[in-house]
Design a protein around this motif. Structure first.
Motif, mmCIF file in Angstrom:
data_model
loop_
_atom_site.group_PDB
_atom_site.id
_atom_site.type_symbol
_atom_site.label_atom_id
_atom_site.label_comp_id
_atom_site.label_asym_id
_atom_site.label_seq_id
_atom_site.Cartn_x
_atom_site.Cartn_y
_atom_site.Cartn_z
ATOM 1 N N GLU B 320 0.828 -1.211 0.000
ATOM 2 C CA GLU B 320 0.000 0.000 0.000
ATOM 3 C C GLU B 320 0.864 1.263 0.000
ATOM 4 O O GLU B 320 0.482 2.278 -0.581
ATOM 5 C CB GLU B 320 -0.945 -0.011 1.221
ATOM 6 C CG GLU B 320 -2.132 -0.963 1.005
ATOM 7 C CD GLU B 320 -2.994 -1.136 2.265
ATOM 8 O OE1 GLU B 320 -4.160 -1.518 2.130
ATOM 9 O OE2 GLU B 320 -2.472 -0.897 3.390
ATOM 10 N N LYS B 321 2.031 1.144 0.655
ATOM 11 C CA LYS B 321 2.914 2.313 0.722
ATOM 12 C C LYS B 321 3.903 2.364 -0.430
ATOM 13 O O LYS B 321 4.720 3.293 -0.503
ATOM 14 C CB LYS B 321 3.716 2.279 2.031
ATOM 15 C CG LYS B 321 2.887 2.575 3.263
ATOM 16 C CD LYS B 321 3.819 2.692 4.485
ATOM 17 C CE LYS B 321 3.096 2.331 5.768
ATOM 18 N NZ LYS B 321 3.954 1.605 6.709
ATOM 19 N N GLU B 327 -1.215 -2.680 -11.268
ATOM 20 C CA GLU B 327 -2.390 -2.912 -12.113
ATOM 21 C C GLU B 327 -3.566 -3.408 -11.264
ATOM 22 O O GLU B 327 -4.702 -2.976 -11.422
ATOM 23 C CB GLU B 327 -2.034 -3.951 -13.193
ATOM 24 C CG GLU B 327 -3.114 -4.152 -14.242
ATOM 25 C CD GLU B 327 -2.788 -5.313 -15.183
ATOM 26 O OE1 GLU B 327 -3.710 -5.775 -15.868
ATOM 27 O OE2 GLU B 327 -1.613 -5.757 -15.199
ATOM 28 N N PHE B 328 -3.262 -4.346 -10.320
ATOM 29 C CA PHE B 328 -4.307 -4.857 -9.439
ATOM 30 C C PHE B 328 -4.233 -4.115 -8.104
ATOM 31 O O PHE B 328 -3.189 -4.126 -7.449
ATOM 32 C CB PHE B 328 -4.120 -6.358 -9.192
ATOM 33 C CG PHE B 328 -4.321 -7.191 -10.430
ATOM 34 C CD1 PHE B 328 -5.583 -7.688 -10.756
ATOM 35 C CD2 PHE B 328 -3.249 -7.473 -11.291
ATOM 36 C CE1 PHE B 328 -5.773 -8.452 -11.902
ATOM 37 C CE2 PHE B 328 -3.437 -8.231 -12.432
ATOM 38 C CZ PHE B 328 -4.700 -8.728 -12.751
ATOM 39 N N PRO B 329 -5.318 -3.457 -7.697
ATOM 40 C CA PRO B 329 -5.295 -2.660 -6.465
ATOM 41 C C PRO B 329 -5.016 -3.534 -5.234
ATOM 42 O O PRO B 329 -5.383 -4.705 -5.189
ATOM 43 C CB PRO B 329 -6.709 -2.071 -6.384
ATOM 44 C CG PRO B 329 -7.395 -2.386 -7.656
ATOM 45 C CD PRO B 329 -6.627 -3.450 -8.368
ATOM 46 N N ILE B 334 -6.928 -9.436 -0.512
ATOM 47 C CA ILE B 334 -6.679 -9.859 -1.900
ATOM 48 C C ILE B 334 -5.664 -10.998 -1.941
ATOM 49 O O ILE B 334 -4.882 -11.184 -1.008
ATOM 50 C CB ILE B 334 -6.113 -8.702 -2.777
ATOM 51 C CG1 ILE B 334 -4.713 -8.277 -2.271
ATOM 52 C CG2 ILE B 334 -7.066 -7.538 -2.854
ATOM 53 C CD1 ILE B 334 -3.900 -7.532 -3.297
ATOM 54 N N ASP B 335 -5.720 -11.775 -3.004
ATOM 55 C CA ASP B 335 -4.659 -12.721 -3.269
ATOM 56 C C ASP B 335 -3.564 -11.929 -3.992
ATOM 57 O O ASP B 335 -3.862 -11.107 -4.844
ATOM 58 C CB ASP B 335 -5.179 -13.864 -4.153
ATOM 59 C CG ASP B 335 -4.396 -15.138 -3.919
ATOM 60 O OD1 ASP B 335 -3.415 -15.114 -3.136
ATOM 61 O OD2 ASP B 335 -4.754 -16.162 -4.520
ATOM 62 N N LEU B 336 -2.312 -12.182 -3.635
ATOM 63 C CA LEU B 336 -1.232 -11.414 -4.260
ATOM 64 C C LEU B 336 -1.087 -11.799 -5.730
ATOM 65 O O LEU B 336 -1.151 -12.975 -6.093
ATOM 66 C CB LEU B 336 0.081 -11.636 -3.510
ATOM 67 C CG LEU B 336 0.104 -11.198 -2.042
ATOM 68 C CD1 LEU B 336 1.495 -11.409 -1.442
ATOM 69 C CD2 LEU B 336 -0.324 -9.734 -1.891
ATOM 70 N N GLN B 337 -0.903 -10.810 -6.573
ATOM 71 C CA GLN B 337 -0.631 -11.030 -7.990
ATOM 72 C C GLN B 337 0.881 -11.071 -8.207
ATOM 73 O O GLN B 337 1.655 -10.613 -7.353
ATOM 74 C CB GLN B 337 -1.243 -9.908 -8.833
ATOM 75 C CG GLN B 337 -2.737 -9.750 -8.653
ATOM 76 C CD GLN B 337 -3.515 -10.956 -9.158
ATOM 77 O OE1 GLN B 337 -3.192 -11.525 -10.187
ATOM 78 N NE2 GLN B 337 -4.542 -11.353 -8.411
ATOM 79 N N THR B 338 1.294 -11.552 -9.373
ATOM 80 C CA THR B 338 2.730 -11.647 -9.659
ATOM 81 C C THR B 338 3.413 -10.288 -9.513
ATOM 82 O O THR B 338 4.516 -10.198 -8.980
ATOM 83 C CB THR B 338 2.942 -12.216 -11.074
ATOM 84 O OG1 THR B 338 2.334 -13.513 -11.120
ATOM 85 C CG2 THR B 338 4.423 -12.371 -11.383
ATOM 86 N N GLU B 339 2.758 -9.221 -9.941
ATOM 87 C CA GLU B 339 3.385 -7.894 -9.809
ATOM 88 C C GLU B 339 3.639 -7.549 -8.344
ATOM 89 O O GLU B 339 4.659 -6.940 -8.007
ATOM 90 C CB GLU B 339 2.511 -6.809 -10.462
ATOM 91 C CG GLU B 339 1.107 -6.738 -9.890
ATOM 92 C CD GLU B 339 0.287 -5.554 -10.427
ATOM 93 O OE1 GLU B 339 0.877 -4.599 -10.963
ATOM 94 O OE2 GLU B 339 -0.954 -5.603 -10.288
#
Lengths: 465, 465
Positions: B320-321, B327-329, B334-339
């Motif tokens: 968040e910081k 791309e994915f908020p 949330i499940d973590l995305q690759t980014e």
């Protein structure tokens, strides 16, 4: 507290020190002196370790005296020389934490008594807790590890050939279909057939029966390779000798003939057997005592003596002269039956024997035609007590011969174009063999039913099936 | 003549002696002095060995001067210190036997030049002869062997869980059906449905997506176990990151919590990476030069530094910081995305990081609920350059909690009766993880497409598919 396995504790690792062991209760015995003896197993070796639990433990009355077979606990205390017979060390417990009791001990399926193998197959998820299946699992591990270790040390590379395949290695054998088509709503071709173009891979796909043809391509690049993985046969699954799903090892060596193949097979089998003798004698002793008395003796003799080698034609002459009647008549050209194989290995030579150069008509298309024109460079390793344990061959590396063999077996060369390519581009003599792993494990453990050689038998009544 | 591998010859085994090497021609160069230099590879290591073939060889004009890339031969001669650069030894040939020429060298698919990966997938049976795929095959072998070696040395037993299964490990994921029913003539129930009672196993069967649930039963008997075998997902097969068939390793340890699981994962990955550094530096050097410059550096830093550990909630605060837009908020839950995963591993901590304790709603039913009631004891190992490489968890060992989780996920407890039994009888805290092997191999070799990490890619145009 240092956590040690039961195997380490029994070997005196950290003797005299404070240790923690963790596992499942085999038995509990309360002495009149006001303490309890708990045999605790963790699967790291055959034997359990004895925990001496004094009545002074805070949970002695509330928990220790409720312990029954199958309960799980952590015991901490001093690892001390044991006064009891049959074990060098025991734990003088200063604390015992029970992590799991057994719900309704009366009905717990794994009681401290002998169970029938049929019953154990129905509780496949609990049977690894028994002496027998635990021992099978450990021997299985040791034998499989020895295979990787031996072949790795010899410079072989492990190659994972496809499990889902669109071709059949031997043009024979019932195969399992693999599909994502909706059976309730099958796509159709204009002609009314099933439209496999709509299936996951865009064509018909099956489970592999052998990785041999695929691994040959890697052999002709890396020289020494092997497959070791699951293979499948959709036949005879309800016998004590056949499995629908089993693990197979298929080594393949370049610049090798049938003699080199037989030499590899002998070194390979002996390395596996020796590893089991070296690492699993505790489990073998149990099999010898409860399952098959000859099990250690036959493994030791297998390792000690050189294999005999016998030409198929000579084997036929020996069988024809044998002072006994076979159910299946003997004549040059037949495929050997188990009774013939066992007579050769057990009675004629008295040790493992490699039978070589079989009639070409009864062997697969990829086997190399010998100069006599009527035999191929095929071999079977026959062992006392079981019969055939390995089948192998030198492969036909000459394209013109291979093409003739394919036509003879009514195989379409166009379907094997990539396999033919291996003979068009830098072909070399090469050879290999296949070993069904569970068949070997049955032999190592003296089991009567091959379904006890796999972790999860497919038994209709099984809780896990 | 002693037969030696190219690897042995290049290391000077039998230096000064008469030896035979066997393999396939990479290149041939004729000198004006009337001799030829042949680079011969046998797959035992990356480099070929130089054969010096004098014009005095009987077949010099008839055969040696016809040799082209891919031809197979046996060369005998003295293993001598080399005058040339880049190699310590060469063979001064006294005899060369060609076992296989290349039919029509102009059209032989594997020319001594760089090929596109797409093209090589179409000649899957010949591509192991290339530098690149040969190197991948060797690294694959070394990494797989290291897995068995490491886990074996730690006291783990290899357990082969079923490939054909009647249940789905996670209640999710598209599965392949396995069947012997005749699709053209399907048996029907009286109600008109498909009668799977007539299928091979008497019920619907599929290819396994995970052996975890099955191996848990062995864990609760043998304490330390692992599966290592093929698994299947009938989804996304035409991407560069997914395979329909891949090998998975799933270790499972009894009396273990999530911290112990993370510690095992770190030791396990480092042992694999170290083995590749120790045994396959020649292949890694090629990947670094031709495929991905950072490949050695990132493996070395992977092995050298301790993994970071991060709570999921803390990871969310960091994201968040973060001074960048995703791309994915990002929000708790949330499940973590690759980014996100790569930001954490590459930019925030700069080394592998274990993220622990994920929201219970996004994780599988068998993961242990933490005391906070809103997270489960799950972990992912994230690595720079790839993101998630391992996923694991402590398993819910409390029956009442497990039952509640199953209901929450709309799973039928009756279908998991045997799995529930493991919690009824001697339950213990236990934990494990899963690693998709090819994903690891892509990382080790710096490959851009996961289909190059398996021996036989399923490419529609492939000669072998």
């Amino acid at each position: 507290m240092t956590i040690v396995s039961v195997k380490q504790a029994l070997a005196g690792v950290q003797a005299g020190q404070a240790v923690t062991v963790q596992g499942w209760v085999r038995t509990r015995r309360d002495s009149k002196a006001g303490l309890s003896f708990i045999n605790l197993a963790d699967g790291s070796c055959f034997a359990p370790i004895q925990i001496v639990a004094p009545a002074t433990l805070a949970n002695y009355e509330s928990e220790i005296k409720r312990l029954s077979a199958g309960c799980a606990l952590r015991a901490s205390g001093t690892l001390s020389p044991s006064q009891g017979q049959g074990q060098a060390f025991e734990i003088q417990a200063s604390a015992i934490e029970v992590t799991g009791f057994v719900e309704d001990p009366e009905t717990y399926p794994i009681q401290p008594k002998a169970h029938s193998m049929e019953f154990l197959r129905e509780v496949a998820h609990l049977r690894p807790r028994t002496n027998l299946i635990g021992a099978v699992a450990r021997v299985r591990h040791t034998a499989m590890s020895a295979i990787h270790r031996y072949l790795g040390a010899q410079g072989f590379f492990w190659v994972n050939t496809p499990i889902i395949t669109t071709s059949d290695a031997e043009g024979a054998g019932d195969m399992f279909r693999v599909s994502t088509l909706d059976l309730a709503n099958l796509p159709r071709t204009p002609g009314g057939g099933i439209d496999f173009g709509k299936d996951f891979f865009g064509k018909e796909a099956f489970l592999t029966v052998s990785g041999q043809l695929n691994v040959e391509a890697y052999c002709l690049a890396l020289s020494k390779v092997y497959t070791f993985g699951p293979t499948f046969r959709a036949e005879n699954s309800n016998t004590a000798r056949h499995l629908a799903e089993f693990w197979m090892i298929e080594p393949e060596i370049a610049f090798a003939d049938l003699d080199a193949d037989a030499t590899l097979a002998e070194g390979f089998l002996k390395a596996i057997f020796q590893a089991v003798l070296d690492e699993r004698m505790d489990d073998l002793a149990f099999f010898a005592e409860r399952v098959e008395p000859s099990v250690i003796r036959r493994i030791e003799s297998f390792v000690r003596e050189p294999f005999a080698r016998l030409d198929y034609s000579e084997a036929i002459r020996i069988l024809e002269k044998a002072p006994r009647k076979f159910e299946f008549p003997v004549a040059w050209g037949i495929d050997l039956q188990t009774e013939h194989e066992r007579y050769l290995a057990e009675e004629h030579v008295g040790r493992p024997v490699v039978v070589m150069n079989y009639p070409e008509a009864i062997k697969a298309f990829y086997m190399r035609l010998n100069d006599d024109g009527r035999t191929v460079a095929a071999m079977d390793v026959l062992a006392p007590g079981i019969g055939e344990i390995i089948g192998g061959s030198q492969r036909e590396e000459r394209l013109d011969y291979l093409d003739r063999r394919m036509l003879q077996f009514k195989l379409d060369p166009a379907h094997y174009q990539w396999y033919r390519d291996l003979r068009r581009y830098g072909t070399v003599p090469h050879a290999g063999f296949g070993l069904g792993f569970e068949r070997l494990l049955v032999y190592l453990c003296g089991l009567g039913n091959i379904r006890d050689a796999i972790p999860y038998p497919r038994t209709p009544g099984s809780a896990t099936f």
